[in-house]
Design an enzyme around this catalytic site. Structure first.
Site, PDB file in Angstrom:
ATOM      1  N   GLU A 156      32.892  32.550  44.758  1.00 54.41           N
ATOM      2  CA  GLU A 156      32.225  31.527  43.944  1.00 54.41           C
ATOM      3  C   GLU A 156      31.785  30.408  44.886  1.00 54.41           C
ATOM      4  OE1 GLU A 156      34.833  30.389  40.703  1.00 54.41           O
ATOM      5  OE2 GLU A 156      35.120  32.494  40.182  1.00 54.41           O
ATOM      6  N   LYS A 205      40.008  46.480  47.610  1.00 51.05           N
ATOM      7  CA  LYS A 205      39.841  45.142  47.016  1.00 51.05           C
ATOM      8  C   LYS A 205      41.176  44.390  46.942  1.00 51.05           C
ATOM      9  CE  LYS A 205      38.202  41.628  44.937  1.00 51.05           C
ATOM     10  NZ  LYS A 205      37.363  40.633  45.567  1.00 51.05           N
ATOM     11  N   PHE A 250      40.024  31.352  56.803  1.00 51.22           N
ATOM     12  CA  PHE A 250      41.222  31.369  55.957  1.00 51.22           C
ATOM     13  C   PHE A 250      42.468  30.852  56.678  1.00 51.22           C
ATOM     14  CE2 PHE A 250      38.233  33.586  53.501  1.00 51.22           C
ATOM     15  CZ  PHE A 250      38.611  33.432  52.175  1.00 51.22           C
ATOM     16  N   GLY A 258      44.007  28.930  44.881  1.00 47.77           N
ATOM     17  CA  GLY A 258      44.040  28.919  43.413  1.00 47.77           C
ATOM     18  C   GLY A 258      42.933  29.836  42.944  1.00 47.77           C
ATOM     19  N   CYS A 261      41.092  34.666  41.198  1.00 48.31           N
ATOM     20  CA  CYS A 261      41.287  35.958  41.880  1.00 48.31           C
ATOM     21  C   CYS A 261      42.611  36.084  42.629  1.00 48.31           C
ATOM     22  CB  CYS A 261      40.115  36.221  42.819  1.00 48.31           C
ATOM     23  SG  CYS A 261      38.589  36.506  41.917  1.00 48.31           S
TER      24      CYS A 261
HETATM   25  P1  NAD Z   1      34.691  35.774  33.873  1.00 46.80           P
HETATM   26  O1  NAD Z   1      35.824  35.456  32.993  1.00 46.80           O
HETATM   27  O2  NAD Z   1      33.852  34.681  34.433  1.00 46.80           O
HETATM   28  O3  NAD Z   1      33.705  36.803  33.137  1.00 46.80           O
HETATM   29  C1  NAD Z   1      34.118  37.888  32.406  1.00 46.80           C
HETATM   30  C2  NAD Z   1      33.173  38.056  31.233  1.00 46.80           C
HETATM   31  O4  NAD Z   1      33.495  39.274  30.551  1.00 46.80           O
HETATM   32  C3  NAD Z   1      33.266  36.940  30.197  1.00 46.80           C
HETATM   33  O5  NAD Z   1      31.987  36.379  29.986  1.00 46.80           O
HETATM   34  C4  NAD Z   1      33.795  37.630  28.940  1.00 46.80           C
HETATM   35  O6  NAD Z   1      33.277  37.080  27.741  1.00 46.80           O
HETATM   36  C5  NAD Z   1      33.314  39.062  29.164  1.00 46.80           C
HETATM   37  N1  NAD Z   1      34.071  40.069  28.430  1.00 46.80           N
HETATM   38  C6  NAD Z   1      35.411  40.211  28.331  1.00 46.80           C
HETATM   39  N2  NAD Z   1      35.728  41.281  27.591  1.00 46.80           N
HETATM   40  C7  NAD Z   1      34.550  41.848  27.212  1.00 46.80           C
HETATM   41  C8  NAD Z   1      34.217  42.982  26.441  1.00 46.80           C
HETATM   42  N3  NAD Z   1      35.170  43.751  25.904  1.00 46.80           N
HETATM   43  N4  NAD Z   1      32.919  43.266  26.237  1.00 46.80           N
HETATM   44  C9  NAD Z   1      31.958  42.497  26.772  1.00 46.80           C
HETATM   45  N5  NAD Z   1      32.210  41.404  27.531  1.00 46.80           N
HETATM   46  C10 NAD Z   1      33.495  41.081  27.739  1.00 46.80           C
HETATM   47  O7  NAD Z   1      35.309  36.651  35.052  1.00 46.80           O
HETATM   48  P2  NAD Z   1      34.730  36.839  36.535  1.00 46.80           P
HETATM   49  O8  NAD Z   1      35.213  35.724  37.388  1.00 46.80           O
HETATM   50  O9  NAD Z   1      33.290  37.140  36.467  1.00 46.80           O
HETATM   51  O10 NAD Z   1      35.527  38.152  36.981  1.00 46.80           O
HETATM   52  C11 NAD Z   1      35.219  39.420  36.479  1.00 46.80           C
HETATM   53  C12 NAD Z   1      35.942  40.455  37.305  1.00 46.80           C
HETATM   54  O11 NAD Z   1      35.458  40.409  38.661  1.00 46.80           O
HETATM   55  C13 NAD Z   1      37.450  40.225  37.400  1.00 46.80           C
HETATM   56  O12 NAD Z   1      38.091  41.463  37.446  1.00 46.80           O
HETATM   57  C14 NAD Z   1      37.612  39.504  38.745  1.00 46.80           C
HETATM   58  O13 NAD Z   1      38.874  39.702  39.315  1.00 46.80           O
HETATM   59  C15 NAD Z   1      36.540  40.170  39.572  1.00 46.80           C
HETATM   60  N6  NAD Z   1      36.037  39.349  40.688  1.00 46.80           N
HETATM   61  C16 NAD Z   1      35.839  38.010  40.498  1.00 46.80           C
HETATM   62  C17 NAD Z   1      35.338  37.237  41.552  1.00 46.80           C
HETATM   63  C18 NAD Z   1      35.127  35.756  41.376  1.00 46.80           C
HETATM   64  O14 NAD Z   1      34.955  35.078  42.400  1.00 46.80           O
HETATM   65  N7  NAD Z   1      35.097  35.235  40.166  1.00 46.80           N
HETATM   66  C19 NAD Z   1      35.037  37.856  42.789  1.00 46.80           C
HETATM   67  C20 NAD Z   1      35.234  39.230  42.923  1.00 46.80           C
HETATM   68  C21 NAD Z   1      35.734  39.964  41.862  1.00 46.80           C
END
Ligand code: NAD
Length: 435
Positions: A156, A205, A250, A258, A261
């Site tokens: 992010e 991952k 890092f 925090g 992830c």
């Molecule tokens: P987020 O909470 O921002 O987004 C998840 C979205 O999924 C939400 O908008 C939610 O409404 C939607 N959702 C949940 N259940 C659903 C369903 N059944 N049908 C349709 N939509 C649904 O989460 P994020 O930060 O985007 O993370 C998503 C995944 O990617 C996680 O597994 C996270 O670990 C991984 N990830 C996140 C990052 C990061 O920096 N945020 C980086 C790499 C990987």
């Protein structure tokens, strides 16, 4: 050009969708949060991610990108379906895969022709197998499909750059057809593609995040020693980082990690290990050191201010890291909570996270700018290292504070400069310069 849908339009799904549209594909972003989808349809972005709004608007206009709250529409209209829903922690540390299972069932119900299902969310090893089994259980016809693991490594704050210029693209698959389709989708991106088996991709991952978290806890442990002996952890990190086998990234001591992830992925990895009979003690220590950093910071505040009750404490930075509005597992939350419990008055400012913070924090004063935070505060805490705070007029800051005391939880400021201005500066592991 491919027809792609992304189910789950959060930080990862939205960036993935916007970037794949920018690369020329037709992308549908779906989410079960209809409020979010309605906002997105208007070209408004519910999160702060640099450059994302421009990308979304441009591709909405070109009709390369669209939004829907209908999973059926997303499955109907695309050949490649990315699953990017959240995988938060359950109470016991296990990953909550309810969203993943729910999406897999819906894909099974609506799938008509061949579909490539791409697991983008971070999930425990063997989740792809469960997705496959779920689809086979609920599918209504003999439609062919493949499930691949394609973990995401974006950060992010620099998510678009990271998606477009990754260090590597990992594709875990047992099907040549699936591997070829995904490799051709990623062709415009200039990065090495690592083809692995599905379980290896899933583990890459978790192992990556666990390793990065380990580096952070390692340098934080070193910082504790620096504080005791009068060394400066920034110098130590520089010396360590110049060794190419180690690298500088890092190795920033501070309040610890925090966000959405590292804490949850570490918990999940420890949990997976436990389930297969391995006690991953190293990661348990990483987690413990991380939690202790917040307590260590609070100890520094208390040992300087002596009595916290009725003191006014100014806090700069609320998001879990700079360049995002994400407040999930932000150290600021624990710190504010502990100080409020001891009776402090809290004033806060963050360049982007104020809206999200207002939903989480009660009884604190939200200020318009950093200088308002400083007015009549007994102590200034730096909690998130936004660039804006580096550029403050510290002569002005000193005049506004009740007492010229800065406790820098991110080691972002120059202790010598602040000392010259007349501050008492306390960092994390900066040894010399601390009171
Ligand atoms: P987020 O909470 O921002 O987004 C998840 C979205 O999924 C939400 O908008 C939610 O409404 C939607 N959702 C949940 N259940 C659903 C369903 N059944 N049908 C349709 N939509 C649904 O989460 P994020 O930060 O985007 O993370 C998503 C995944 O990617 C996680 O597994 C996270 O670990 C991984 N990830 C996140 C990052 C990061 O920096 N945020 C980086 C790499 C990987």
């Amino acid at each position: 050009m491919k027809k792609v849908s992304i189910i789950g339009s959060g930080y990862v799904g939205l960036v993935t969708g916007a970037c794949l549209a920018e690369l020329g594909n037709f992308v549908i972003c779906a989410d079960n949060d209809t409020k979010k989808i309605n906002v997105l349809k208007k070209g408004l972005i519910p999160i702060y991610e640099p450059g994302l709004e421009k990308l979304v608007r441009r591709n909405l206009k070109k009709k390369k990108l669209s939004f829907t709250s209908s999973i059926k529409e997303a499955v109907d209209k695309s050949e490649i379906i990315f699953i990017a829903v959240g995988t938060p922690s359950l109470e016991n540390g296990e990953a909550d895969l309810t969203g993943i299972e729910n999406v897999a069932r819906h894909i099974a119900l609506y799938m008509k022709g061949y579909r490539l299902i791409v697991e983008k969310s971070t999930v425990p090893v063997e989740t792809c197998e469960w997705i496959k089994r779920t689809i086979l259980t609920y599918i209504k016809n003999k439609t062919e499909f493949d499930v691949v693991s394609n973990p995401e490594f974006l950060r992010e704050g620099s998510a678009i750059h990271d998606f477009m210029h990754p260090d590597r693209i990992v594709i875990g698959t047992e099907s040549k057809r699936a591997g070829d389709i995904l490799a051709s989708l990623y062709k415009p991106i200039n990065a090495p593609v690592l083809l692995t088996n599905i379980k290896s991709a899933e583990l890459i991952k978790h192992a990556s995040n666990a390793f990065l978290a380990t580096k952070i806890s390692f340098i934080n442990a070193v910082a504790r020693i620096c504080d005791k002996v009068g060394a400066d952890v920034k110098e130590v990190a520089e010396g360590l980082g110049l060794d190419k086998r180690i690298g500088r990234a890092f190795l920033d001591a501070g309040l610890g990690y925090g966000g959405s992830c590292f804490p949850k992925d570490l918990d999940a990895f420890i949990n997976i290990a436990h389930k297969i009979g391995y006690n991953f003690e190293l990661l348990k220590m990483v987690r413990k050191i991380n939690q202790e950093q917040r307590e260590f910071f609070l100890h520094k505040i208390k040992s300087t201010l002596w009595i916290i009750k009725e003191k006014t404490i100014g806090i700069l930075g609320l998001s879990f890291k700079p360049d995002t509005d994400d407040m999930r597992n932000a150290p600021s939350l624990d710190i504010i909570d502990a100080l409020r419990n001891e009776g402090a008055y809290i004033k806060v400012y963050d360049p982007q996270a104020m809206k999200k913070a207002r939903e989480l924090l009660r009884g604190v004063t939200f200020c318009k700018n950093p200088y308002d935070v400083c007015k009549s505060a007994d102590c200034l805490l730096l909690v998130t290292e936004w660039d804006e705070f580096r550029a403050l007029d510290f002569y002005k800051v000193k005049k506004l504070l009740n007492r010229p005391l800065i406790i820098d939880g991110r080691n972002m400021l120059n202790p010598a400069l602040l000392k010259d201005i007349g501050f008492v500066y306390i960092g994390i592991g900066r040894g010399i310069g601390d009171v």
